[in-house]
Enzyme design. Structure first.
Site, PDB file in Angstrom:
ATOM      1  CG  LEU A 125      -1.977  -1.039   1.363  1.00  0.00           C
ATOM      2  CD1 LEU A 125      -2.753  -0.860   2.666  1.00  0.00           C
ATOM      3  CD2 LEU A 125      -2.923  -0.994   0.168  1.00  0.00           C
ATOM      4  CG  ASP A 126       0.300   4.316  -2.784  1.00  0.00           C
ATOM      5  OD1 ASP A 126       1.112   3.515  -3.283  1.00  0.00           O
ATOM      6  OD2 ASP A 126      -0.637   4.844  -3.415  1.00  0.00           O
ATOM      7  CB  ALA A 127       3.612   6.406   2.573  1.00  0.00           C
TER       8      ALA A 127
ATOM      9  CG  HIS B  84       0.791   5.403  -7.162  1.00  0.00           C
ATOM     10  ND1 HIS B  84       0.981   5.056  -5.848  1.00  0.00           N
ATOM     11  CD2 HIS B  84       1.853   6.175  -7.508  1.00  0.00           C
ATOM     12  CE1 HIS B  84       2.128   5.587  -5.424  1.00  0.00           C
ATOM     13  NE2 HIS B  84       2.675   6.248  -6.400  1.00  0.00           N
TER      14      HIS B  84
ATOM     15  CE  LYS C 201      -2.960   7.318  -3.213  1.00  0.00           C
ATOM     16  NZ  LYS C 201      -1.631   7.245  -2.634  1.00  0.00           N
TER      17      LYS C 201
END
Ligand code: URA
Length: 231
Positions: free
Chosen positions: A100-102, A183, A186
């Site tokens: 997962l992204d930060a 990503h 998004k």
């Protein structure tokens, strides 16, 4: 397996610490004190430390409720890695089964079983992932169809695979995708001219993030959850 390696794995200690333990004379194999790490031990051997029998634990499968600000890598120059949230032995053996992204929160799976994580992450197996998404602008009436038809992402040749969008309210949706492009969520909304302002993963395959886990908490998967990825 060498005895010193066995001690490292069973106790989560370094090779140097295992050597010191052996030198102390507290390690017995089949009732006899052994001091040499190079000795080979098999499944039939009984290894004891101070009369306590040592066993190698099996593969580990963990669900973590990742908070914001943690990255899913072993090292990072700018952010804490989500591994700092775990208190486990032999951390170097563990890896993330999908990242997962930060700034994304929610369900992260961690394991030391490469075949299992491959099953979860490999595009071939099309494992479903459900995200709760908060958007900057209201959901448009054609979104559901656009996600079902596939979306053209910047710098990608093929459209995304059909995805399922469920509207929760004007600016909140549940999105289920079968891929894990960089990503992806998004970028899908960016392609429609919207912006993701909050992203939380709730489900991977049949594994649902446990409501009882506060951000930063983790637990081991049940046998049923582990086996669900093979079904
Ligand atoms: N899609 C994203 O854009 N970010 C994530 O962290 C996961 C899926």
């Amino acid at each position: 397996m060498r005895l010193d390696k066995f001690l490292c794995d069973a106790l989560g200690v370094t090779r140097k610490e295992a050597t010191m333990l052996l030198k102390s004379g507290d390690i017995k194999v089949n009732g006899s004190v052994l001091k040499k790490g190079a000795v080979h031990v098999t499944d039939e051997c009984t290894v004891q430390w101070d009369e306590r029998e040592l066993v190698l634990s099996g593969p580990r499968y963990i669900m973590l409720n990742k908070p914001q600000g943690f990255v899913c890598t072993h090292v990072d120059d700018y952010n804490d890695t989500a591994f700092v949230l775990l208190e486990e032995a032999n951390m170097k053996d563990l890896h993330f089964a999908g990242r997962l992204d930060a700034d994304t929160t929610g369900l992260v799976l961690i394991t030391d079983d490469g075949q299992w994580s491959h099953r979860v992450t490999s595009p071939k197996h099309k494992c479903e992932k459900t995200y709760r998404v908060w958007l900057a602008d209201p959901v448009q009436t054609d979104y559901e169809q656009q996600f079902a038809d596939g979306i053209e992402l910047r710098n990608e040749r093929d459209k995304t695979l059909p995805a399922k969008l469920e509207v929760v309210d004007e600016t909140q949706v549940l999105l289920t995708i079968h891929e894990g492009k960089y990503h992806q969520v998004k970028r899908m909304f960016a392609a429609l001219g919207n912006k993701v302002v909050g992203l939380h993963r709730e489900r991977v395959g049949a594994i649902i993030l446990d409501d009882d886990l506060e951000p930063g908490d983790y637990r081991f998967l049940t046998e049923d959850e582990v086996n669900s990825v093979w079904r």
